[in-house]
Scaffold this motif. Structure first.
Motif, short mmCIF file in Angstrom:
data_model
loop_
_atom_site.label_atom_id
_atom_site.label_comp_id
_atom_site.label_asym_id
_atom_site.label_seq_id
_atom_site.Cartn_x
_atom_site.Cartn_y
_atom_site.Cartn_z
N ARG A 36 0.83 -1.21 0.00
CA ARG A 36 0.00 0.00 0.00
C ARG A 36 0.86 1.26 0.00
O ARG A 36 0.55 2.24 -0.69
CB ARG A 36 -0.93 -0.02 1.22
CG ARG A 36 -1.93 1.14 1.25
CD ARG A 36 -2.88 1.02 2.43
NE ARG A 36 -3.77 -0.12 2.28
CZ ARG A 36 -3.84 -1.15 3.12
NH1 ARG A 36 -3.05 -1.18 4.18
NH2 ARG A 36 -4.68 -2.12 2.92
N ALA A 37 1.94 1.24 0.78
CA ALA A 37 2.81 2.41 0.84
C ALA A 37 3.48 2.67 -0.50
O ALA A 37 3.52 3.81 -0.98
CB ALA A 37 3.86 2.21 1.93
N ARG A 38 4.01 1.63 -1.13
CA ARG A 38 4.65 1.80 -2.43
C ARG A 38 3.66 2.31 -3.47
O ARG A 38 3.95 3.22 -4.25
CB ARG A 38 5.25 0.46 -2.89
CG ARG A 38 5.67 0.41 -4.35
CD ARG A 38 6.77 1.38 -4.68
NE ARG A 38 8.02 0.99 -4.05
CZ ARG A 38 9.16 1.69 -4.13
NH1 ARG A 38 9.16 2.84 -4.80
NH2 ARG A 38 10.25 1.28 -3.55
N ALA A 39 2.45 1.73 -3.47
CA ALA A 39 1.44 2.14 -4.44
C ALA A 39 1.01 3.59 -4.21
O ALA A 39 0.82 4.35 -5.17
CB ALA A 39 0.23 1.22 -4.35
N GLY A 40 0.87 3.98 -2.94
CA GLY A 40 0.49 5.35 -2.65
C GLY A 40 1.53 6.36 -3.10
O GLY A 40 1.20 7.42 -3.65
N GLU A 41 2.81 6.03 -2.89
CA GLU A 41 3.89 6.91 -3.33
C GLU A 41 3.90 7.04 -4.85
O GLU A 41 4.06 8.14 -5.40
CB GLU A 41 5.23 6.38 -2.84
CG GLU A 41 5.42 6.45 -1.34
CD GLU A 41 6.65 5.69 -0.88
OE1 GLU A 41 7.38 5.16 -1.75
OE2 GLU A 41 6.88 5.61 0.34
N ASP A 42 3.73 5.92 -5.53
CA ASP A 42 3.72 5.94 -7.00
C ASP A 42 2.55 6.74 -7.54
O ASP A 42 2.69 7.51 -8.49
CB ASP A 42 3.67 4.51 -7.54
CG ASP A 42 5.02 3.80 -7.49
OD1 ASP A 42 5.98 4.40 -6.97
OD2 ASP A 42 5.10 2.66 -7.97
N LEU A 59 -7.09 5.97 -4.21
CA LEU A 59 -6.84 6.92 -5.30
C LEU A 59 -7.18 8.34 -4.84
O LEU A 59 -6.45 9.29 -5.13
CB LEU A 59 -7.69 6.56 -6.52
CG LEU A 59 -7.35 5.25 -7.24
CD1 LEU A 59 -8.35 5.00 -8.36
CD2 LEU A 59 -5.94 5.28 -7.78
N GLU A 60 -8.28 8.48 -4.12
CA GLU A 60 -8.68 9.79 -3.61
C GLU A 60 -7.62 10.33 -2.65
O GLU A 60 -7.26 11.51 -2.71
CB GLU A 60 -10.03 9.69 -2.91
CG GLU A 60 -10.52 11.02 -2.35
CD GLU A 60 -11.88 10.91 -1.68
OE1 GLU A 60 -12.60 11.92 -1.64
OE2 GLU A 60 -12.21 9.81 -1.19
N ALA A 61 -7.12 9.48 -1.77
CA ALA A 61 -6.10 9.91 -0.81
C ALA A 61 -4.82 10.35 -1.50
O ALA A 61 -4.19 11.34 -1.12
CB ALA A 61 -5.82 8.78 0.18
N ALA A 62 -4.42 9.61 -2.55
CA ALA A 62 -3.22 9.99 -3.28
C ALA A 62 -3.40 11.35 -3.95
O ALA A 62 -2.49 12.18 -3.95
CB ALA A 62 -2.90 8.92 -4.33
N ALA A 63 -4.57 11.58 -4.53
CA ALA A 63 -4.84 12.88 -5.16
C ALA A 63 -4.83 14.00 -4.14
O ALA A 63 -4.27 15.07 -4.37
CB ALA A 63 -6.18 12.83 -5.89
N ALA A 64 -5.44 13.76 -2.98
CA ALA A 64 -5.50 14.78 -1.94
C ALA A 64 -4.10 15.11 -1.42
O ALA A 64 -3.81 16.27 -1.08
CB ALA A 64 -6.40 14.31 -0.80
N SER A 65 -3.22 14.11 -1.39
CA SER A 65 -1.88 14.34 -0.83
C SER A 65 -1.05 15.29 -1.69
O SER A 65 -0.11 15.91 -1.19
CB SER A 65 -1.14 13.01 -0.69
OG SER A 65 -0.75 12.49 -1.96
N THR A 66 -1.38 15.43 -2.97
CA THR A 66 -0.62 16.31 -3.85
C THR A 66 -0.99 17.77 -3.66
O THR A 66 -0.18 18.66 -3.93
CB THR A 66 -0.84 15.95 -5.33
OG1 THR A 66 -2.20 16.26 -5.69
CG2 THR A 66 -0.56 14.47 -5.58
N GLY A 67 -2.21 18.04 -3.25
CA GLY A 67 -2.69 19.41 -3.12
C GLY A 67 -3.01 20.06 -4.45
O GLY A 67 -3.36 21.25 -4.50
#
Length: 286
Positions: A87-93, A165-173
């Motif tokens: 999960r961590a690797r996928a989130g970073e990618d 996917l939503e969390a990854a998008a939110a993390s970018t700002g």
């Protein structure tokens, strides 16, 4: 990047058709980027108004290194530490991919990201990867596969949940999440149940998808010869054909619709993007 496309897919013909479509309509530019590197630019800055990504997020930049290695994230033997590493690797990618797409998107531009996904206990890659895992385990028993190498292998693939996917998008700002969702789509198992394919054809489809997904990663990790690799997938096909309930293919997709922060979509510009792509074509070996 397309994941699980059939062996008959003719991407050369697709590229020719895309070039013809772009030439016939100066306001539209279709780009086919032959790489899955999330950090690679696919378009000039602030030039993209609508983008669709299909499947590329499922391929990780590198295999995770879980404390207790698991063949894939949905592996029955995967413990919490293994799943967390995936999960961590996928989130970073995913965050890196979305940051790059944000640089290319015009203010207010839209991005629809679709990927093989996870919905509840069902994941898109469970059947093909489980069949290959079990086929490789049988190969260990027969002496065809090195058990130590198999135990240390982790497939560089991940099926996202929509919320991830939503969390990854939110993390970018950089993005506003307009919509997210996941669904189970018609797949090979439905065709088998409906009598459209035989059990042997179903097994072959599962093994073919596994081969498409894993590519050279498994062959290189296990040091397989071409003959041994072919035998492995034949065994995987036989397993799926013999027990389709155990290797039940689920065509699950997760998606998120994003809007680039910064305002309304500007009017299209046609010249600058073509100049940028032409310079990339001349200067980059793809």
């Amino acid at each position: 990047s397309l994941v699980g496309d059939p062996a008959s897919a003719d991407f050369a013909a697709l590229a020719v058709a895309a070039a013809a479509a772009s030439a016939s309509d100066p306001s539209t530019l279709i780009s086919l980027v032959p790489r899955t590197n999330a950090h690679a630019p696919a378009a000039p800055p602030a030039s993209v108004h609508v983008a669709v990504s299909v499947g590329g997020l499922a391929r990780l930049s590198a295999a995770p290194c879980p404390p207790a290695p698991a063949f894939f994230a949905g592996d029955e033997a995967a413990d919490e530490a293994s799943v967390a590493a995936y999960r961590a690797r996928a989130g970073e990618d995913a965050a890196a991919f979305l940051r790059e797409r944000a640089r290319e998107a015009s203010p207010g531009g839209l991005l629809l990201a679709i990927t093989p996904g996870t919905l509840g206990a069902r994941s898109a890659f469970d059947a093909p990867l489980a069949a290959v895992r079990d086929a490789a385990a049988a190969g260990v028993a027969s002496g065809e596969v090195d058990g130590c190498l198999l135990k240390s292998f982790a497939a560089p693939l991940y099926c996202f949940e929509a919320r991830e996917l939503e969390a990854a998008a939110a993390s970018t700002g950089d993005w506003i999440v307009l919509q997210r969702g996941a669904a189970t789509l018609p797949g090979p198992l439905d065709a088998l149940r409906g009598g459209a394919v035989t059990a042997a054809e179903y097994g072959a489809a599962v093994a073919a998808e596994a081969s498409s997904l894993l590519g050279a990663s498994l062959r290189n990790a296990l040091g397989l010869t071409p003959a041994a690799e072919a035998a492995l997938y034949v065994r995987a096909a036989a397993l799926a054909a013999g027990d389709p309930a155990r290797y039940a293919h689920r065509s699950v997709a997760a998606a998120v619709l994003l809007q680039r922060r910064g305002g309304a979509v500007p009017r299209p510009r046609t010249g600058g993007r073509r100049d940028w792509f032409e310079s990339r074509r001349r200067s980059t070996d793809v």
